[in-house]
Design an enzyme around this catalytic site. Structure first.
Site, PDB file in Angstrom:
ATOM      1  N   HIS A 159       2.631   3.519  -8.403  1.00 41.15           N
ATOM      2  CA  HIS A 159       2.630   2.100  -8.838  1.00 41.15           C
ATOM      3  C   HIS A 159       3.542   1.384 -10.018  1.00 41.15           C
ATOM      4  CE1 HIS A 159      -1.204   1.964  -8.067  1.00 41.15           C
ATOM      5  NE2 HIS A 159      -2.221   3.157  -8.342  1.00 41.15           N
TER       6      HIS A 159
ATOM      7  N   ASP B  29       0.786  -1.422   0.019  1.00 42.33           N
ATOM      8  CA  ASP B  29       0.365   0.453   0.159  1.00 42.33           C
ATOM      9  C   ASP B  29       1.110   1.366   0.119  1.00 42.33           C
ATOM     10  OD1 ASP B  29      -2.426   1.794   0.098  1.00 42.33           O
ATOM     11  OD2 ASP B  29      -2.781   0.718   1.482  1.00 42.33           O
TER      12      ASP B  29
ATOM     13  N   LEU C 159      10.682 -20.934  -4.410  1.00 39.92           N
ATOM     14  CA  LEU C 159      10.055 -19.773  -3.625  1.00 39.92           C
ATOM     15  C   LEU C 159       8.378 -20.316  -4.130  1.00 39.92           C
ATOM     16  CD1 LEU C 159       9.354 -17.044  -2.344  1.00 39.92           C
ATOM     17  CD2 LEU C 159       9.674 -16.334  -3.955  1.00 39.92           C
TER      18      LEU C 159
HETATM   19  C1  FPP Z   1      -1.767   0.051  -3.432  1.00 35.85           C
HETATM   20  O1  FPP Z   1      -1.333   1.767  -4.298  1.00 35.85           O
HETATM   21  C2  FPP Z   1      -1.022  -0.326  -4.208  1.00 35.85           C
HETATM   22  C3  FPP Z   1      -1.546  -1.785  -5.333  1.00 35.85           C
HETATM   23  C4  FPP Z   1      -3.516  -1.116  -5.433  1.00 35.85           C
HETATM   24  C5  FPP Z   1      -1.546  -2.186  -6.524  1.00 35.85           C
HETATM   25  C6  FPP Z   1      -0.439  -2.520  -5.813  1.00 35.85           C
HETATM   26  C7  FPP Z   1       1.086  -2.987  -7.269  1.00 35.85           C
HETATM   27  C8  FPP Z   1       2.406  -2.391  -7.440  1.00 35.85           C
HETATM   28  C9  FPP Z   1       2.680  -3.056  -6.359  1.00 35.85           C
HETATM   29  C10 FPP Z   1       2.495  -2.676  -9.297  1.00 35.85           C
HETATM   30  C11 FPP Z   1       2.296  -3.385 -10.328  1.00 35.85           C
HETATM   31  C12 FPP Z   1       1.928  -5.078  -9.497  1.00 35.85           C
HETATM   32  C13 FPP Z   1       3.038  -6.300  -9.740  1.00 35.85           C
HETATM   33  C14 FPP Z   1       3.102  -7.088  -9.396  1.00 35.85           C
HETATM   34  C15 FPP Z   1       3.992  -5.669 -11.063  1.00 35.85           C
HETATM   35  P1  FPP Z   1      -2.571   2.404  -3.622  1.00 35.85           P
HETATM   36  O2  FPP Z   1      -3.119   3.410  -5.012  1.00 35.85           O
HETATM   37  O3  FPP Z   1      -3.451   2.046  -2.886  1.00 35.85           O
HETATM   38  O4  FPP Z   1      -1.397   3.719  -2.876  1.00 35.85           O
HETATM   39  P2  FPP Z   1      -2.378   5.087  -1.845  1.00 35.85           P
HETATM   40  O5  FPP Z   1      -3.381   4.689  -1.001  1.00 35.85           O
HETATM   41  O6  FPP Z   1      -1.310   5.712  -1.041  1.00 35.85           O
HETATM   42  O7  FPP Z   1      -3.632   5.777  -3.275  1.00 35.85           O
END
Ligand code: FPP
Length: 248
Positions: free
Chosen positions: A35, A18, A129
């Site tokens: 992201h 997150d 893994l």
């Molecule tokens: C939360 O940050 C994250 C996500 C909704 C998606 C997780 C995705 C990645 C880490 C990148 C791509 C994944 C892979 C497997 C390559 P948020 O957008 O909710 O952050 P915020 O709460 O600060 O807005």
């Protein structure tokens, strides 16, 4: 220097990644840049888990609720996932990593579904893994789907209601054949489960950190594991019971 007890490693780590959006905001960048940086942190976490000998890593990459984000963001997340999978296939094969998924993978675009199937087939025999990606995943959806399958199996007499146990229930979940997570890590200072592995986390140890996911480094993961190693997992027993040697 973070010293880990390699005899007491968590077998299964789950991560709620997150804070990508807030990371981008703090760097005066668009959310998608957050992201992208988050995808780099995924690479680091996978490499670290493989190096130290973690057996299962489950990453909450896309929740069933994430579909209602703006379409540009959903598309960018899907593009990043596709790019990640394409760029890591060779590494996964070479490094003895097996890819698995949980969630409603059918909801993903065809190119990603095909890629996932291809990599899962190519890495099926790997066993160092297991990288388990939660994609279009929702814990409540998973439980409801399991109940539907159980009702179906009751109707065809494969199982009777009396035969259903906690263990057999688990075998109807996406995570059948996987151990429950020992350690859950959530970044960005949020203290919620957000519909992640609701059934499976009954006895999981939780670790929360304020670090935003794109900034989550190898040392931060090692620190979380070291913290886990200080915990006493009692599963309802008293501390005395846990330490008593019943064989004496
Ligand atoms: C939360 O940050 C994250 C996500 C909704 C998606 C997780 C995705 C990645 C880490 C990148 C791509 C994944 C892979 C497997 C390559 P948020 O957008 O909710 O952050 P915020 O709460 O600060 O807005």
């Amino acid at each position: 220097m973070i010293n880990l007890d390699l005899e007491k490693l968590p077998r299964h780590i789950a991560i709620i990644m997150d804070g990508n959006g807030r990371w981008a905001q703090r760097h005066t960048l668009g959310r998608i840049s957050g992201h992208k940086k988050g995808a780099e942190a995924v690479r680091v976490a996978v490499r670290t888990c493989r190096e130290i000998g973690i057996q299962y890593l489950t990453l909450y990459a896309f929740s069933v609720e994430n579909w209602i984000r703006p379409p540009e963001e959903v598309n960018a997340l899907m593009d990043l996932l596709e790019e990640y999978l394409r760029s890591e296939t060779t590494e996964m094969i070479k490094n003895n990593i097996r890819l698995a998924t949980i969630g409603n993978v059918d909801a993903l675009r065809d190119s990603i579904k095909n890629l996932l199937l291809d990599i899962m087939e190519k890495t099926a025999k790997n066993n160092r893994l297991i990288l388990n990606l939660a994609l279009s995943y929702g814990g409540r959806d998973e439980i409801v789907e399991a109940v539907r399958k159980i009702i179906g199996d009751c109707r065809t007499n494969k199982i009777t209601p009396a035969e259903l146990t906690k263990d057999s229930f688990s075998s109807y979940l996406y995570t059948a054949h996987m151990p429950d997570p020992d350690l859950l890590i959530r970044t960005s200072g949020e203290y919620r489960l957000s519909n992640f592995l609701l059934w499976q986390m009954a006895y999981t140890e939780f670790y929360f950190t304020d670090i935003l996911w794109p900034d989550f480094k190898k040392e931060d993961l090692l620190k979380a594991i070291a913290d886990y190693q200080q915990r006493e997992r009692r599963y309802g027993l008293t501390s005395d019971q846990l330490h008593r040697d019943y064989n004496k």
